[in-house]
Design an enzyme around this catalytic site. Structure first.
Site, PDB file in Angstrom:
ATOM      1  N   CYS A   1       0.835  -1.202   0.000  1.00 38.17           N
ATOM      2  CA  CYS A   1       0.000   0.000   0.000  1.00 38.17           C
ATOM      3  C   CYS A   1       0.868   1.250   0.000  1.00 38.17           C
ATOM      4  O   CYS A   1       1.414   1.635   1.034  1.00 38.17           O
ATOM      5  CB  CYS A   1      -0.937   0.005   1.205  1.00 38.17           C
ATOM      6  SG  CYS A   1      -2.003   1.466   1.283  1.00 38.17           S
TER       7      CYS A   1
ATOM      8  N   CYS B   1      -0.465   4.086   2.211  1.00 37.42           N
ATOM      9  CA  CYS B   1      -0.265   3.856   3.644  1.00 37.42           C
ATOM     10  C   CYS B   1       1.181   4.108   4.069  1.00 37.42           C
ATOM     11  O   CYS B   1       1.433   4.698   5.123  1.00 37.42           O
ATOM     12  CB  CYS B   1      -0.639   2.419   4.007  1.00 37.42           C
ATOM     13  SG  CYS B   1      -2.249   1.864   3.425  1.00 37.42           S
ATOM     14  N   ASP B   2       2.124   3.652   3.257  1.00 40.38           N
ATOM     15  CA  ASP B   2       3.507   3.576   3.710  1.00 40.38           C
ATOM     16  C   ASP B   2       4.499   4.433   2.940  1.00 40.38           C
ATOM     17  O   ASP B   2       5.679   4.472   3.303  1.00 40.38           O
ATOM     18  CB  ASP B   2       3.980   2.112   3.654  1.00 40.38           C
ATOM     19  CG  ASP B   2       3.143   1.192   4.536  1.00 40.38           C
ATOM     20  OD1 ASP B   2       2.667   1.671   5.583  1.00 40.38           O
ATOM     21  OD2 ASP B   2       2.964   0.016   4.172  1.00 40.38           O
TER      22      ASP B   2
END
Length: 315
Positions: free
Chosen positions: A132, A135-136
């Site tokens: 992701c 997300c990261d």
């Protein structure tokens, strides 16, 4: 017999359980082999509102579960083999032969990211390997990153990651990308992105929980080489966890549950879906939680007008 059973314990399922429990509907929550969903495989979560210093993914899920339990939600670990949606109450058939009945169901079983299945990959999830970018990506500011995949999702991930990375290498096992032309053009025009075509990932190279490279097979020369990287993003798609439904709930061509516009309702009255099992676009913890709230409210409203069981006689 339960008023409502929630299947799945990611952000969507746990939020639904919190809302149902606070409405005195005493939900039963079924958690499978991965309680907490994909967030339990992440390290620090910095984009969930309310945690200015961030919070560890497993801690966030543990807190949400405690909150649901505080209001009376019941939890049970088990694997659901099949569901009978032909009549009410709905019947859930669990592994081991046990059956459960419910007036309503909330399906929040999520979607599992597809992995390459190569050595060093799974053990380094959260330590340099991710599925992701949204997300990261922030954690890889100024670093070299590899994105594996050839579809639109991989192009989007690679393009997004150039906001943070010093350089991005897009690795694909074929000589041609399968993404749409407009997405390919966007990637080819980005000076931060290098294409690594005709290369098949073989192994994630890492030491002391730090990813340092991706070993690939050069399909043109037949030789192996290592591409230096500090982060590997696998973008080869997701698989919605809907197989246990046996085709009784309407899904799209990829298996994601179809819900009615501006609703969590499925094609079967009394069954609702939330989270990544029906979300093909956002796939964020906060949007999953929001859809879990929607499902609980829709479920509560449905029960008010369609209850078939005399709950006053229940213990």
């Amino acid at each position: 017999m339960y008023k409502s059973i929630v299947i799945g314990t990611g952000p969507a399922g746990l939020t639904a359980a919190i809302y149902l429990a606070r409405a005195n509907l005493s939900p039963l929550v079924i958690e499978g082999p991965e309680p907490g969903g994909q967030l339990t495989t992440t390290t620090e979560v910095e984009n969930f509102p309310g945690f200015p210093e961030g919070i560890m993914g497993p801690d966030l899920m543990a807190n949400m579960r405690k909150q649901a339990e505080r209001f009376g939600a019941e939890f049970r670990t088990g694997w659901i083999n099949s569901v009978d949606t032909a009549k009410r109450p709905f019947t859930l058939n669990l592994e081991g032969g046990e059956t459960l009945e419910a007036e309503t169901l909330i399906i929040s079983t999520g979607a599992s990211a597809k992995y390459l299945g190569i050595p060093g990959e799974r053990e380094n999830v959260g330590h340099g390997v991710s599925t992701c970018a949204t997300c990261d990506g922030f954690f890889f500011r100024g670093k070299k990153i590899i994105v594996v995949g050839g579809g639109d999702s991989a192009m989007e991930e690679a393009h997004f990651l150039t906001r943070f990375a010093s350089e991005v290498t897009l690795v694909h096992r074929r000589n041609e990308l399968r993404a749409s032309k407009i997405m390919q053009d966007r990637v080819r025009e980005n000076p931060k992105i290098t294409l690594g075509l005709n290369r098949t990932p073989v192994e994630v190279v890492a030491g002391d929980n730090v990813v340092s490279g991706l070993k690939v097979l050069n399909n043109e020369t037949g030789e192996e080489e290592v591409i230096e990287t500090q982060g590997l993003f696998v973008a080869i798609g997701h698989t919605p966890n809907t197989k246990f439904l046996g085709g009784q709930i309407e899904t799209d061509e990829h298996g994601y549950i179809v819900t009615k516009p501006d609703s969590s309702e499925t094609n079967v009255p009394g069954i609702f879906a939330c989270g990544d099992v029906q979300d093909t676009k956002y796939r964020q913890a906060i949007t999953a939680a929001g859809s879990g709230c929607m499902a609980a409210l829709d479920c509560e409203k449905y029960l008010e007008g369609h209850a078939t069981h005399d709950w006053s006689q229940s213990v």
